[in-house]
Write an enzyme that holds these catalytic residues in place. Structure first.
Site, PDB file in Angstrom:
ATOM      1  N   HIS A 155      22.608 105.412  81.895  1.00 35.68           N
ATOM      2  CA  HIS A 155      22.178 104.714  83.119  1.00 35.68           C
ATOM      3  C   HIS A 155      23.346 103.928  83.709  1.00 35.68           C
ATOM      4  O   HIS A 155      24.367 103.732  83.067  1.00 35.68           O
ATOM      5  CB  HIS A 155      21.031 103.734  82.819  1.00 35.68           C
ATOM      6  CG  HIS A 155      19.685 104.392  82.738  1.00 35.68           C
ATOM      7  ND1 HIS A 155      19.201 104.923  81.559  1.00 35.68           N
ATOM      8  CD2 HIS A 155      18.736 104.628  83.683  1.00 35.68           C
ATOM      9  CE1 HIS A 155      18.008 105.447  81.792  1.00 35.68           C
ATOM     10  NE2 HIS A 155      17.701 105.293  83.069  1.00 35.68           N
ATOM     11  N   LYS A 159      21.838  98.140  84.598  1.00 38.06           N
ATOM     12  CA  LYS A 159      20.561  98.174  83.857  1.00 38.06           C
ATOM     13  C   LYS A 159      20.572  97.129  82.744  1.00 38.06           C
ATOM     14  O   LYS A 159      21.561  96.993  82.030  1.00 38.06           O
ATOM     15  CB  LYS A 159      20.303  99.577  83.289  1.00 38.06           C
ATOM     16  CG  LYS A 159      18.947  99.702  82.627  1.00 38.06           C
ATOM     17  CD  LYS A 159      18.540 101.140  82.428  1.00 38.06           C
ATOM     18  CE  LYS A 159      17.231 101.252  81.675  1.00 38.06           C
ATOM     19  NZ  LYS A 159      16.082 100.661  82.382  1.00 38.06           N
TER      20      LYS A 159
HETATM   21  P1  NAD Z   1      16.674  95.359  90.414  1.00 39.35           P
HETATM   22  O1  NAD Z   1      17.249  94.241  89.611  1.00 39.35           O
HETATM   23  O2  NAD Z   1      17.509  96.013  91.450  1.00 39.35           O
HETATM   24  O3  NAD Z   1      15.315  94.876  91.134  1.00 39.35           O
HETATM   25  C1  NAD Z   1      14.389  93.973  90.593  1.00 39.35           C
HETATM   26  C2  NAD Z   1      13.987  93.030  91.714  1.00 39.35           C
HETATM   27  O4  NAD Z   1      12.917  92.189  91.269  1.00 39.35           O
HETATM   28  C3  NAD Z   1      15.163  92.118  92.149  1.00 39.35           C
HETATM   29  O5  NAD Z   1      15.372  92.231  93.542  1.00 39.35           O
HETATM   30  C4  NAD Z   1      14.647  90.737  91.751  1.00 39.35           C
HETATM   31  O6  NAD Z   1      15.111  89.688  92.616  1.00 39.35           O
HETATM   32  C5  NAD Z   1      13.134  90.929  91.886  1.00 39.35           C
HETATM   33  N1  NAD Z   1      12.385  89.829  91.265  1.00 39.35           N
HETATM   34  C6  NAD Z   1      12.732  89.074  90.182  1.00 39.35           C
HETATM   35  N2  NAD Z   1      11.825  88.095  89.989  1.00 39.35           N
HETATM   36  C7  NAD Z   1      10.881  88.242  90.953  1.00 39.35           C
HETATM   37  C8  NAD Z   1       9.696  87.539  91.291  1.00 39.35           C
HETATM   38  N3  NAD Z   1       9.283  86.468  90.580  1.00 39.35           N
HETATM   39  N4  NAD Z   1       8.964  87.955  92.353  1.00 39.35           N
HETATM   40  C9  NAD Z   1       9.358  89.024  93.083  1.00 39.35           C
HETATM   41  N5  NAD Z   1      10.497  89.734  92.827  1.00 39.35           N
HETATM   42  C10 NAD Z   1      11.234  89.349  91.777  1.00 39.35           C
HETATM   43  O7  NAD Z   1      16.174  96.430  89.347  1.00 39.35           O
HETATM   44  P2  NAD Z   1      15.729  97.960  89.604  1.00 39.35           P
HETATM   45  O8  NAD Z   1      16.851  98.861  89.283  1.00 39.35           O
HETATM   46  O9  NAD Z   1      15.020  98.065  90.915  1.00 39.35           O
HETATM   47  O10 NAD Z   1      14.688  98.136  88.404  1.00 39.35           O
HETATM   48  C11 NAD Z   1      13.544  97.300  88.283  1.00 39.35           C
HETATM   49  C12 NAD Z   1      12.751  97.702  87.055  1.00 39.35           C
HETATM   50  O11 NAD Z   1      12.221  99.026  87.240  1.00 39.35           O
HETATM   51  C13 NAD Z   1      13.578  97.770  85.758  1.00 39.35           C
HETATM   52  O12 NAD Z   1      12.770  97.337  84.690  1.00 39.35           O
HETATM   53  C14 NAD Z   1      13.903  99.238  85.624  1.00 39.35           C
HETATM   54  O13 NAD Z   1      14.157  99.644  84.295  1.00 39.35           O
HETATM   55  C15 NAD Z   1      12.630  99.845  86.137  1.00 39.35           C
HETATM   56  N6  NAD Z   1      12.719 101.230  86.617  1.00 39.35           N
HETATM   57  C16 NAD Z   1      11.639 102.007  86.382  1.00 39.35           C
HETATM   58  C17 NAD Z   1      11.593 103.289  86.873  1.00 39.35           C
HETATM   59  C18 NAD Z   1      10.342 104.097  86.656  1.00 39.35           C
HETATM   60  O14 NAD Z   1      10.298 105.272  87.083  1.00 39.35           O
HETATM   61  N7  NAD Z   1       9.309 103.550  86.040  1.00 39.35           N
HETATM   62  C19 NAD Z   1      12.673 103.807  87.593  1.00 39.35           C
HETATM   63  C20 NAD Z   1      13.771 102.987  87.832  1.00 39.35           C
HETATM   64  C21 NAD Z   1      13.763 101.683  87.349  1.00 39.35           C
END
Ligand code: NAD
Length: 270
Positions: A155, A159
């Protein structure tokens, strides 16, 4: 039209989910939430996804943002997603969680709260990976104990959790099919004079580099041959598409905690 809100609107996934909601017939965006003090709070949500403005402003008030919503889509962090799930239960809203990295205790909380509303939680929302879960289960059963199982994931450098939720689920799926417990047989790193491989172990290796969206390989290594299956995500849009599909599906289901294999109708035996 299914009314959705996106939590984590300014994140890598949140922006793609907003984009996908705006592109998909039958679902509309009615709210977007980011953490207090985040620079996108107060901005138009569609603008974050590179779309023309729609008059939905990113808020830091989750409770208020759920007014008039039917489903919360959340890709954030475990403690934030648990809050979304609590609000989903209180307000009888469906919840779709893509977040990974839950501790066993946090996962227990998900298992308690999830069935009290309509919810989907899946560490990987892509169709390909969910087919892979099913395939590796069958491969493990067919190959049995003569083949060494190694799981490799790669990744992007940003991450935060490791191994990925997907790699752990692949490991758990194979372990279950081979009647093993990943907690007991998982080998999470190797270094030094470690001796010969124990045939029951399941190796988990992790790469973090650059902007890799997500790659997973499950390898079954025998004597004289090896069989491996690899999934490569080319962009985040396949996860976002899966999340929107899950949102449209789950609002029509009875209360329960579901995963992507339920959404796609490809649930395995394990
Ligand atoms: P990222 O850090 O870019 O985004 C997360 C967002 O959540 C940030 O903008 C952060 O400010 C926000 N956040 C934090 N606290 C918050 C709150 N209290 N209220 C609202 N927003 C808040 O991360 P990402 O790459 O977008 O990944 C997010 C999650 O999704 C990770 O756990 C990742 O592993 C997971 N993910 C899952 C899949 C899937 O298919 N299930 C795919 C990609 C990523």
């Amino acid at each position: 039209m299914v009314k959705a809100i996106v939590v984590g609107a300014g994140g890598r996934m949140g922006r793609r989910v907003i984009h996908m909601i705006l592109q998909t017939p039958g679902v509309g965006l009615v709210g977007a939430v980011e953490k207090e003090g985040h620079p996108v709070v107060g901005r138009d949500a569609a603008d974050l996804a590179g779309e023309p403005e729609i008059g939905i402003v990113v808020s830091s008030d989750l409770k208020q943002a759920t007014d008039g919503a039917e489903v919360i889509v959340d890709f954030t962090a475990p403690e934030v997603s648990l809050k979304s799930l609590e609000i989903g239960v209180q307000r009888k809203l469906a919840v779709v969680i893509g977040t990974t990295g839950f501790s066993p205790e946090q996962m227990e909380r998900v298992r308690t709260l999830g069935p009290r509303t309509r919810s989907v939680i899946a560490p990987n929302m892509s169709v390909g990976v969910n087919v892979m879960f099913k395939m590796v289960e069958e491969m493990a059963r067919a190959l049995g104990d003569d083949y060494d199982v190694e799981i490799l994931e790669a990744h992007h450098r940003f991450k935060k959790d490791a191994p990925s939720g997907t790699a752990i689920k692949l490991g758990e799926t194979v372990a279950r099919a081979l009647e093993r417990d990943l907690e007991k047989v998982g080998v999470w790193s190797r270094k030094g004079f470690i001796g010969e491989r124990n045939p029951r172990e399941i190796g988990m290796a992790v790469i973090r580099a650059g902007d890799i969206v997500g790659e997973h390989t499950v390898m079954f290594g025998g004597i004289g041959e090896r069989l491996q299956v690899t999934h490569r995500a080319h962009s985040r849009d396949n996860f976002a598409r899966g999340a929107v599909k899950a949102a449209l599906w789950v609002v029509k289901q009875p209360e329960g905690l579901y995963d992507m294999q339920d959404v796609l109708g490809i649930r395995g035996k394990g």
